[in-house]
Design a protein around this motif. Structure first.
Motif, short mmCIF file in Angstrom:
data_model
loop_
_atom_site.label_atom_id
_atom_site.label_comp_id
_atom_site.label_asym_id
_atom_site.label_seq_id
_atom_site.Cartn_x
_atom_site.Cartn_y
_atom_site.Cartn_z
N LEU A 1 1.31 -0.73 -9.04
CA LEU A 1 0.06 -0.39 -8.39
C LEU A 1 0.34 0.11 -6.98
CD1 LEU A 1 -3.14 -0.52 -8.17
CD2 LEU A 1 -2.82 -2.86 -7.36
N ILE A 2 -0.19 1.27 -6.64
CA ILE A 2 -0.10 1.81 -5.29
C ILE A 2 -1.47 1.63 -4.64
CG2 ILE A 2 0.25 3.86 -3.86
CD1 ILE A 2 2.18 4.89 -6.03
N VAL A 3 -1.48 0.89 -3.53
CA VAL A 3 -2.71 0.62 -2.80
C VAL A 3 -2.67 1.42 -1.51
CG1 VAL A 3 -4.19 -1.18 -1.84
CG2 VAL A 3 -2.68 -1.72 -3.77
N MET A 4 -3.82 2.05 -1.18
CA MET A 4 -3.87 2.95 -0.03
C MET A 4 -5.01 2.62 0.91
SD MET A 4 -3.63 6.27 -2.48
CE MET A 4 -4.62 5.43 -3.69
N ASP A 5 -4.76 2.79 2.18
CA ASP A 5 -5.80 2.82 3.19
C ASP A 5 -6.37 4.25 3.14
OD1 ASP A 5 -7.37 2.26 5.45
OD2 ASP A 5 -5.76 2.77 6.83
N VAL B 1 -9.10 -8.99 -0.26
CA VAL B 1 -9.38 -8.02 -1.32
C VAL B 1 -8.11 -7.77 -2.14
CG1 VAL B 1 -10.05 -5.63 -1.81
CG2 VAL B 1 -11.29 -6.94 -0.08
N LEU B 2 -6.97 -7.63 -1.47
CA LEU B 2 -5.69 -7.42 -2.15
C LEU B 2 -5.38 -8.60 -3.07
CD1 LEU B 2 -3.13 -5.43 -2.17
CD2 LEU B 2 -2.09 -7.21 -0.77
N SER B 3 -5.55 -9.81 -2.57
CA SER B 3 -5.27 -11.02 -3.38
C SER B 3 -6.16 -11.08 -4.61
CB SER B 3 -5.48 -12.28 -2.53
OG SER B 3 -4.56 -12.32 -1.49
N GLU B 4 -7.45 -10.80 -4.43
CA GLU B 4 -8.38 -10.83 -5.55
C GLU B 4 -8.05 -9.73 -6.57
OE1 GLU B 4 -12.19 -10.59 -3.62
OE2 GLU B 4 -12.16 -12.71 -3.07
N ILE C 1 -1.46 -8.18 -11.61
CA ILE C 1 -0.30 -7.50 -11.04
C ILE C 1 0.08 -8.25 -9.77
CG2 ILE C 1 0.61 -5.37 -10.02
CD1 ILE C 1 -1.45 -3.82 -11.70
N PRO C 2 1.26 -8.90 -9.76
CA PRO C 2 1.65 -9.62 -8.56
C PRO C 2 1.83 -8.67 -7.37
CG PRO C 2 3.31 -9.87 -10.32
CD PRO C 2 2.24 -8.95 -10.83
#
Length: 193
Positions: free
Chosen positions: A30-34, A107-110, A117-118
């Motif tokens: 998973l790629i998370v973006m601002d 939000v990331l933890s949830e 996905i760890p």
């Protein structure tokens, strides 16, 4: 090697990153973006009417489509909630979108729990101080070169392209190549577009 209209085209499969970054990128699911300063150049254009607008990179849009082609998950966590960002991100295969977030780390933890996905199997790309807690949690923390100095220092990798100028495309390409999915993503993208 791709074949397009009878011509063979060799894709660049090289990876220009330290070995530990490539190893971390291999594990990314998973790629998370601002948004501000990462997907945009950090400028907000204010009109007299009160409306604001942002400028996004078309290169990043292509990167989103490449991820969609091979099922690499994408997510957005933004401190601001602008309609322009919602509209732009709504055009792409983004797994989760969170706008107006006060506590991005929560939000990331949830999201990690919900998607199973760890955080260690995530990349996060940010540019400002409120991104530091997320960068400390993920397996591949990434900064853009126009980020705050503390963010650059916290990053395992810093893109060569600035926010709003294809930085996310650079990260996506790194992850797809490290995972051996780049050629498959490009082939599928070209068939569908």
């Amino acid at each position: 090697m791709l074949e397009i209209n009878g011509k063979k085209i060799e894709l660049d499969s090289s990876l220009d990153a330290p070995a530990e970054v490539i190893e971390a990128a291999r594990k990314v699911e998973l790629i998370v973006m601002d948004v501000d300063g990462v997907l945009t150049d950090g400028h907000t254009y204010q009109l007299n009417s009160g409306e604001q607008f942002l400028c996004f990179s078309a290169e990043d849009g292509t990167a989103f489509a490449l991820c969609g082609a091979v099922g690499l998950h994408l997510a957005v966590i933004s401190g601001r909630d602008l309609e322009a960002a919602r509209i732009r991100m709504g055009r792409f295969p983004i797994t989760e979108m969170h706008f107006g977030c006060v506590n991005k780390e929560l939000v990331l933890s949830e999201m990690s729990r919900r998607l199973k996905i760890p955080c260690e199997r995530m990349a996060y790309i940010g540019d400002d101080l409120n991104d530091l807690p997320l960068m400390a949690r993920v397996g591949l923390p990434v900064a853009v070169p126009n980020a705050a100095p503390e963010v650059i220092k916290a990053a395992s990798y810093c893109t060569s392209k600035a926010g709003g100028e294809g930085a996310v495309r650079e990260l996506v390409t790194l992850v797809l190549k490290a995972r051996g999915l780049y050629e498959q993503a490009v082939e599928k993208y070209l068939r569908e577009h």
